[in-house]
Design a protein around this motif. Structure first.
Motif, PDB file in Angstrom:
ATOM      1  N   ASN A  46       0.856  -1.196   0.000  1.00 36.97           N
ATOM      2  CA  ASN A  46       0.000   0.000   0.000  1.00 36.97           C
ATOM      3  C   ASN A  46       0.886   1.238   0.000  1.00 36.97           C
ATOM      4  O   ASN A  46       1.716   1.428   0.881  1.00 36.97           O
ATOM      5  N   ALA A  47       0.712   2.087  -1.009  1.00 32.91           N
ATOM      6  CA  ALA A  47       1.548   3.285  -1.135  1.00 32.91           C
ATOM      7  C   ALA A  47       0.773   4.549  -0.823  1.00 32.91           C
ATOM      8  O   ALA A  47       1.111   5.625  -1.301  1.00 32.91           O
ATOM      9  N   PHE A  71       1.806   2.920  10.572  1.00 34.19           N
ATOM     10  CA  PHE A  71       0.645   2.031  10.597  1.00 34.19           C
ATOM     11  C   PHE A  71      -0.032   2.070   9.232  1.00 34.19           C
ATOM     12  O   PHE A  71      -0.353   3.145   8.715  1.00 34.19           O
ATOM     13  N   CYS A  72      -0.226   0.869   8.632  1.00 32.92           N
ATOM     14  CA  CYS A  72      -0.836   0.773   7.307  1.00 32.92           C
ATOM     15  C   CYS A  72      -2.344   0.600   7.451  1.00 32.92           C
ATOM     16  O   CYS A  72      -2.817  -0.330   8.117  1.00 32.92           O
ATOM     17  N   GLY A  73      -3.107   1.468   6.814  1.00 34.87           N
ATOM     18  CA  GLY A  73      -4.562   1.398   6.889  1.00 34.87           C
ATOM     19  C   GLY A  73      -5.147   0.280   6.055  1.00 34.87           C
ATOM     20  O   GLY A  73      -6.332  -0.042   6.207  1.00 34.87           O
ATOM     21  N   ALA A  74      -4.352  -0.331   5.174  1.00 35.16           N
ATOM     22  CA  ALA A  74      -4.864  -1.403   4.317  1.00 35.16           C
ATOM     23  C   ALA A  74      -4.782  -2.764   5.009  1.00 35.16           C
ATOM     24  O   ALA A  74      -5.770  -3.481   5.120  1.00 35.16           O
ATOM     25  N   CYS A  75      -3.588  -3.139   5.484  1.00 37.49           N
ATOM     26  CA  CYS A  75      -3.413  -4.450   6.118  1.00 37.49           C
ATOM     27  C   CYS A  75      -3.462  -4.378   7.640  1.00 37.49           C
ATOM     28  O   CYS A  75      -3.382  -5.399   8.312  1.00 37.49           O
ATOM     29  N   ARG A  76      -3.563  -3.161   8.176  1.00 34.36           N
ATOM     30  CA  ARG A  76      -3.675  -2.934   9.619  1.00 34.36           C
ATOM     31  C   ARG A  76      -2.440  -3.425  10.368  1.00 34.36           C
ATOM     32  O   ARG A  76      -2.523  -3.898  11.499  1.00 34.36           O
TER      33      ARG A  76
END
Length: 315
Positions: A46-47, A71-76
């Protein structure tokens, strides 16, 4: 006169040395090199399609947050700039890693692990492992690298102490272009043919010396030109205006052997390929400034893990 571009690239190298002892500056440099367009999640790639946020310690929180955590909002999932790189799970400070990267990327004839250990202040064992991880990242993937074209010079040499059987190394160098290096078990038609097939396009004109091992394999290539070193022939002007020689490949070997004599002193057969690929990396970026090379290398450290078990079990 020094151009503004050269000054900017020189600053990249200067910044890496200034980062020694400053973890925040070192982390910022690594993030800028690896993510020039902003953070990218190493797990789901996720970019920024879904928000990537930097975690900060809250004054009301009892648990501290490590610096540089995203913190990545796509894979949490949480991640840092070292996840999925040669630096992952390393306990060596980032500032010392940046210094080691700078030293190996900018040293034309390389640098020994013993010298790295003295310069950045880690144990010899740690410096040795760091150098091997960096060399691992410098190693090109044959599946993604383009094959050599045009005029390609191929030559072989032998590396090792006089008292023991030496290890053959084949250099395949596109004239005015890229280089590939292969460590082979023996100089046979089969091994030479395999190295040529992996690295050189069939449309290339291949220059070698008179070694008989090249004759049959190179029947499949566009043209095979040889120079007879036993008759003191090192370059020949052909009727079509081209030149037949292996001088470029021999220049590559001269750099490699100067490092063995002056810096490394001894290389085990098991690790020779990494040392040779280190020189191929610097050869392929020889027209770049040290700062540009270092900045570009910051994007090569991804997806190239090397554990101590992997590197030490072959010693």
């Amino acid at each position: 006169m020094e151009t503004s571009k050269n000054k900017a690239e020189a600053c990249v190298l200067a910044d890496s040395f200034q980062a020694l002892g400053d973890e925040t500056k070192a982390r910022d440099l690594l993030e800028a090199w690896r993510w020039p367009n902003g953070p990218v999640c190493p797990r789901c790639k996720n970019a920024g399609d879904k928000r990537i946020s930097k975690l900060e310690a809250q004054s009301t929180s009892r648990k501290g947050v490590r610096k540089g955590v995203y913190f990545c909002g796509a894979c949490r999932k949480q991640f840092t700039v070292t996840v999925g790189t040669i630096l992952e799970r390393s306990h060596v400070p980032m500032s010392k890693w940046v210094m080691a990267l700078s030293l190996l990327c900018s040293s034309k004839k390389s640098i020994s692990a013993n010298q790295v250990h003295r310069m950045i202040g880690v144990t010899y064992k740690t410096a040795w492992f760091m150098c091997h991880r960096i060399r691992h990242a410098m190693t090109a993937d044959p599946a993604t690298e383009p094959k050599l074209t045009g005029t390609v010079e191929v030559d072989e040499t032998f590396v090792g102490p006089r008292a023991k059987p030496k290890t053959p190394v084949v250099a395949l160098v596109q004239r005015d272009g890229l280089a590939r290096v292969k460590v082979i078990a023996s100089v046979t038609q089969k091994n030479l043919g395999a190295a040529l097939s992996e690295c050189v396009s069939k449309e290339a004109v291949v220059n070698t010396d008179e070694h008989p091992g090249y004759k049959n394999p190179l029947k499949q290539w566009k043209e095979h030109q040889t120079v007879n070193h036993s008759r003191q022939e090192y370059q020949r002007n052909n009727q079509d205006g081209s030149k037949a020689s292996t001088n470029t490949a021999e220049s590559f070997f001269s750099l490699l052997k100067r490092a063995i004599i002056g810096a490394w002193h001894h290389i085990s057969r098991e690790h020779l390929a990494r040392y040779a690929n280190e020189f191929a990396f610097r050869w392929n970026t020889r027209h770049q400034t040290d700062g540009t090379r270092l900045k570009g290398f910051g994007q090569l450290i991804e997806n190239k893990r090397l554990t101590y078990r992997q590197v030490s079990c072959v010693c």
